[in-house]
Write a protein that holds these residues in place. Structure first.
Motif, PDB file in Angstrom:
ATOM      1  N   LEU A  75       0.831  -1.050  -0.134  1.00 47.72           N
ATOM      2  CA  LEU A  75      -0.083  -0.039  -0.062  1.00 47.72           C
ATOM      3  C   LEU A  75       0.717   1.249  -0.021  1.00 47.72           C
ATOM      4  CD1 LEU A  75      -2.871   1.403   0.557  1.00 47.72           C
ATOM      5  CD2 LEU A  75      -2.238   1.098   2.966  1.00 47.72           C
ATOM      6  N   THR A  76       0.841   2.114  -0.941  1.00 49.64           N
ATOM      7  CA  THR A  76       1.412   3.236  -0.864  1.00 49.64           C
ATOM      8  C   THR A  76       0.701   4.583  -1.367  1.00 49.64           C
ATOM      9  OG1 THR A  76       3.701   4.049  -1.679  1.00 49.64           O
ATOM     10  CG2 THR A  76       2.297   3.147  -3.309  1.00 49.64           C
ATOM     11  N   GLY A  77       1.267   5.720  -1.535  1.00 45.11           N
ATOM     12  CA  GLY A  77       0.635   6.936  -1.909  1.00 45.11           C
ATOM     13  C   GLY A  77       1.586   8.174  -1.339  1.00 45.11           C
ATOM     14  N   GLY A  78       1.078   9.117  -1.785  1.00 42.40           N
ATOM     15  CA  GLY A  78       1.931  10.342  -1.444  1.00 42.40           C
ATOM     16  C   GLY A  78       1.995  10.753   0.194  1.00 42.40           C
ATOM     17  N   ILE A  79       2.750  11.786   0.480  1.00 44.76           N
ATOM     18  CA  ILE A  79       2.614  12.185   1.906  1.00 44.76           C
ATOM     19  C   ILE A  79       1.278  12.684   2.146  1.00 44.76           C
ATOM     20  CG2 ILE A  79       3.424  14.629   1.122  1.00 44.76           C
ATOM     21  CD1 ILE A  79       4.943  14.354   3.964  1.00 44.76           C
ATOM     22  N   ALA A  80       0.470  12.437   3.134  1.00 43.83           N
ATOM     23  CA  ALA A  80      -0.890  12.863   3.583  1.00 43.83           C
ATOM     24  C   ALA A  80      -1.968  12.422   2.557  1.00 43.83           C
ATOM     25  CB  ALA A  80      -0.836  14.423   3.874  1.00 43.83           C
ATOM     26  N   SER A  81      -1.816  11.517   1.753  1.00 47.26           N
ATOM     27  CA  SER A  81      -2.605  11.093   0.841  1.00 47.26           C
ATOM     28  C   SER A  81      -3.864  10.292   1.528  1.00 47.26           C
ATOM     29  CB  SER A  81      -2.002  10.267  -0.129  1.00 47.26           C
ATOM     30  OG  SER A  81      -1.397   9.114   0.308  1.00 47.26           O
ATOM     31  N   GLY A  82      -3.664   9.499   2.598  1.00 44.28           N
ATOM     32  CA  GLY A  82      -4.794   8.741   3.350  1.00 44.28           C
ATOM     33  C   GLY A  82      -4.111   7.335   3.296  1.00 44.28           C
ATOM     34  N   LYS A  83      -3.020   6.899   3.523  1.00 38.48           N
ATOM     35  CA  LYS A  83      -2.749   5.655   3.759  1.00 38.48           C
ATOM     36  C   LYS A  83      -2.906   5.098   5.070  1.00 38.48           C
ATOM     37  CE  LYS A  83       1.755   6.495   2.819  1.00 38.48           C
ATOM     38  NZ  LYS A  83       1.484   7.888   2.659  1.00 38.48           N
ATOM     39  N   SER A  84      -2.568   5.912   5.986  1.00 33.89           N
ATOM     40  CA  SER A  84      -2.852   5.437   7.620  1.00 33.89           C
ATOM     41  C   SER A  84      -4.496   5.334   7.500  1.00 33.89           C
ATOM     42  CB  SER A  84      -2.382   6.605   8.382  1.00 33.89           C
ATOM     43  OG  SER A  84      -1.025   6.621   8.379  1.00 33.89           O
ATOM     44  N   THR A  85      -5.272   6.117   6.861  1.00 35.67           N
ATOM     45  CA  THR A  85      -6.712   5.950   7.014  1.00 35.67           C
ATOM     46  C   THR A  85      -6.930   4.849   6.477  1.00 35.67           C
ATOM     47  OG1 THR A  85      -6.633   8.209   6.684  1.00 35.67           O
ATOM     48  CG2 THR A  85      -8.732   7.294   6.513  1.00 35.67           C
ATOM     49  N   VAL A  86      -6.559   4.180   5.325  1.00 44.22           N
ATOM     50  CA  VAL A  86      -6.887   3.209   4.534  1.00 44.22           C
ATOM     51  C   VAL A  86      -6.496   1.909   5.595  1.00 44.22           C
ATOM     52  CG1 VAL A  86      -6.327   1.182   2.918  1.00 44.22           C
ATOM     53  CG2 VAL A  86      -6.846   3.793   2.421  1.00 44.22           C
ATOM     54  N   LEU A 112      -2.190  19.009  -0.266  1.00 45.52           N
ATOM     55  CA  LEU A 112      -1.615  20.409   0.426  1.00 45.52           C
ATOM     56  C   LEU A 112      -2.451  20.427   1.703  1.00 45.52           C
ATOM     57  CD1 LEU A 112       0.664  22.249  -0.629  1.00 45.52           C
ATOM     58  CD2 LEU A 112      -1.041  23.724  -1.684  1.00 45.52           C
ATOM     59  N   LYS A 113      -3.674  20.927   1.509  1.00 47.81           N
ATOM     60  CA  LYS A 113      -4.694  21.234   2.717  1.00 47.81           C
ATOM     61  C   LYS A 113      -4.566  20.408   3.799  1.00 47.81           C
ATOM     62  CE  LYS A 113      -8.705  22.118   1.358  1.00 47.81           C
ATOM     63  NZ  LYS A 113     -10.004  22.402   0.923  1.00 47.81           N
ATOM     64  N   LYS A 138       4.393  26.889   1.920  1.00 48.99           N
ATOM     65  CA  LYS A 138       5.739  26.660   1.143  1.00 48.99           C
ATOM     66  C   LYS A 138       6.387  25.433   1.621  1.00 48.99           C
ATOM     67  CE  LYS A 138      10.019  29.347   0.437  1.00 48.99           C
ATOM     68  NZ  LYS A 138      10.976  29.351   1.232  1.00 48.99           N
ATOM     69  N   GLU A 139       6.480  25.161   2.894  1.00 49.13           N
ATOM     70  CA  GLU A 139       6.775  24.006   3.603  1.00 49.13           C
ATOM     71  C   GLU A 139       6.021  22.717   3.052  1.00 49.13           C
ATOM     72  OE1 GLU A 139       8.375  25.011   8.109  1.00 49.13           O
ATOM     73  OE2 GLU A 139       6.329  25.112   7.754  1.00 49.13           O
ATOM     74  N   ALA A 140       4.899  22.607   3.044  1.00 44.32           N
ATOM     75  CA  ALA A 140       4.074  21.798   2.531  1.00 44.32           C
ATOM     76  C   ALA A 140       4.336  21.327   1.073  1.00 44.32           C
ATOM     77  CB  ALA A 140       2.509  21.788   2.943  1.00 44.32           C
ATOM     78  N   ARG A 141       4.331  22.226   0.346  1.00 43.97           N
ATOM     79  CA  ARG A 141       4.738  22.203  -1.102  1.00 43.97           C
ATOM     80  C   ARG A 141       6.195  21.538  -1.188  1.00 43.97           C
ATOM     81  NH1 ARG A 141       1.275  24.008  -4.634  1.00 43.97           N
ATOM     82  NH2 ARG A 141      -0.236  25.943  -4.095  1.00 43.97           N
ATOM     83  N   SER A 142       6.974  21.963  -0.564  1.00 44.83           N
ATOM     84  CA  SER A 142       8.396  21.558  -0.516  1.00 44.83           C
ATOM     85  C   SER A 142       8.335  19.917  -0.129  1.00 44.83           C
ATOM     86  CB  SER A 142       9.280  22.275   0.224  1.00 44.83           C
ATOM     87  OG  SER A 142      10.144  21.461   0.873  1.00 44.83           O
ATOM     88  N   ARG A 143       7.679  19.450   0.640  1.00 47.24           N
ATOM     89  CA  ARG A 143       7.618  18.193   1.063  1.00 47.24           C
ATOM     90  C   ARG A 143       7.144  17.086  -0.155  1.00 47.24           C
ATOM     91  NH1 ARG A 143       7.493  17.443   7.502  1.00 47.24           N
ATOM     92  NH2 ARG A 143       8.780  19.170   8.050  1.00 47.24           N
ATOM     93  N   ILE A 144       6.053  17.893  -0.580  1.00 47.43           N
ATOM     94  CA  ILE A 144       5.298  17.001  -1.668  1.00 47.43           C
ATOM     95  C   ILE A 144       6.323  16.770  -2.737  1.00 47.43           C
ATOM     96  CG2 ILE A 144       3.282  17.335  -3.368  1.00 47.43           C
ATOM     97  CD1 ILE A 144       1.777  18.239  -1.058  1.00 47.43           C
ATOM     98  N   SER A 145       7.113  17.775  -3.143  1.00 43.44           N
ATOM     99  CA  SER A 145       7.975  17.976  -4.282  1.00 43.44           C
ATOM    100  C   SER A 145       9.011  17.062  -4.252  1.00 43.44           C
ATOM    101  CB  SER A 145       8.305  19.286  -4.700  1.00 43.44           C
ATOM    102  OG  SER A 145       9.448  19.665  -3.664  1.00 43.44           O
ATOM    103  N   THR A 146       9.217  16.311  -2.943  1.00 44.64           N
ATOM    104  CA  THR A 146      10.484  15.445  -2.938  1.00 44.64           C
ATOM    105  C   THR A 146       9.990  13.989  -3.483  1.00 44.64           C
ATOM    106  OG1 THR A 146       9.842  14.900  -0.476  1.00 44.64           O
ATOM    107  CG2 THR A 146      11.297  16.633  -0.773  1.00 44.64           C
ATOM    108  N   GLN A 147       8.891  14.125  -3.652  1.00 44.58           N
ATOM    109  CA  GLN A 147       8.012  12.672  -3.832  1.00 44.58           C
ATOM    110  C   GLN A 147       7.746  12.571  -5.546  1.00 44.58           C
ATOM    111  OE1 GLN A 147       4.895  11.919  -1.129  1.00 44.58           O
ATOM    112  NE2 GLN A 147       6.371  11.369   0.703  1.00 44.58           N
ATOM    113  N   MET A 148       7.703  11.418  -5.886  1.00 49.53           N
ATOM    114  CA  MET A 148       7.243  11.121  -7.418  1.00 49.53           C
ATOM    115  C   MET A 148       5.626  11.520  -7.362  1.00 49.53           C
ATOM    116  SD  MET A 148       6.846   7.557  -9.109  1.00 49.53           S
ATOM    117  CE  MET A 148       8.404   7.027  -9.221  1.00 49.53           C
ATOM    118  N   SER A 149       5.291  12.049  -8.316  1.00 49.33           N
ATOM    119  CA  SER A 149       3.784  12.690  -8.466  1.00 49.33           C
ATOM    120  C   SER A 149       3.011  11.412  -8.599  1.00 49.33           C
ATOM    121  CB  SER A 149       3.997  13.425  -9.788  1.00 49.33           C
ATOM    122  OG  SER A 149       3.937  12.688 -10.963  1.00 49.33           O
TER     123      SER A 149
END
Ligand SMILES: CC(C)(COP(=O)(O)OP(=O)(O)OC[C@H]1O[C@@H](n2cnc3c(N)ncnc32)[C@H](O)[C@@H]1O)[C@@H](O)C(=O)NCCC(=O)NCCS
Ligand SMILES: Nc1ncnc2c1ncn2[C@@H]1O[C@H](COP(=O)(O)OP(=O)(O)OP(=O)(O)O)[C@@H](O)[C@H]1O
Length: 203
Positions: free
Chosen positions: A7-18, A142-143, A154-165
């Protein structure tokens, strides 16, 4: 046959919720973020290496890693991120596969286990019968990330940008769950996937 679902997904995508939903359904889940946290404790295999490479200022008086401080550093600086990854990756990988094998050895035939690994695709983890991916539009991600981690945009965008889209990640996935709606809508997609995976159980 025993099955291993990644199971995978971007940061704060909802993995833990799954994961919460899967656990509520009685499934066994290996959670990579939790495993990493255990390994980073004073008696864990990563503690000394992080202390030596990054220094005592990243630990509090109780020898606990200051995750927020290390996070701020590594998400803002690619060189530091690569340094942390070089330090941790092999040990994390070995521990996750060890836990998987240990779990599989005690489970009966026809069992299914899940491994929640945020960087499963980026770090080339293999050995899954299926890869399940949680996606959200970047604006929602982001939200939720800003709210959960108390980060600036800015910080949140920077974290997202470290991961594959998410678009790129979809090429690797067998199942994609859209988490732009409610948690109940996410759960019903997961429920459907579980029914497809094991038609007689968990209906
Ligand atoms: C930097 C650390 C201390 C920050 O801890 P914190 O408690 O704030 O975050 P947490 O561990 O819960 O991770 C939250 C999310 O950040 C993302 N993330 C973590 N590390 C990375 C990284 N190196 N690159 C990109 N995204 C990352 C993942 O989506 C993860 O789910 C921690 O994330 C860490 O040690 N990261 C490196 C280990 C790693 O690769 N973890 C992912 C497991 S595959
Ligand atoms: N459908 C949803 N509606 C509203 N909030 C949600 C929804 N799904 C998840 N969230 C919230 O969004 C945040 C991120 O979700 P979650 O922690 O499950 O993501 P994650 O992929 O495990 O994150 P990470 O890998 O970064 O730890 C959490 O605060 C969670 O409560």
């Amino acid at each position: 046959m025993k099955k291993v679902i990644g199971l995978t997904g971007g940061i704060a995508s909802g993995k833990s919720t799954v994961v919460d939903f899967l656990v509520s359904r009685g499934f066994q889940v290996i959670d990579a973020d939790k495993v990493v946290r255990e390994l980073q404790k004073p008696d864990g295999k990563l503690y000394q290496a992080i202390l030596t490479e990054f220094g005592a200022e990243f630990f509090d008086e109780n020898r606990q890693l200051n995750r927020e401080k290390l996070g701020r550093l590594i998400f803002a600086d690619r060189v530091q991120r690569e340094k942390l990854s070089a330090l941790q990756d092999k040990i994390i990988r070995e521990e996750l596969y060890y836990k998987r094998d240990e779990l599989l050895s005690v489970l009966t035939e026809h069992s299914i286990i899940f491994m929640d690994i945020p960087l499963l695709i980026e770090y080339n983890y293999t050995g899954f019968d299926e890869i399940w991916l949680v996606i959200v539009p970047e604006s929602v991600q982001l939200k939720r990330l800003m709210a959960r981690n108390h980060l600036s945009e800015k910080e949140a965008r920077s974290r997202i940008s470290t991961q594959m889209s998410m678009t790129e990640k979809q090429k690797f996935a067998d199942r994609v769950f859209d988490n732009s709606g409610t948690i109940e809508q996410l759960q019903s997609q997961v429920q459907q996937a579980l029914e497809d995976l094991c038609p007689t159980d968990h209906s």
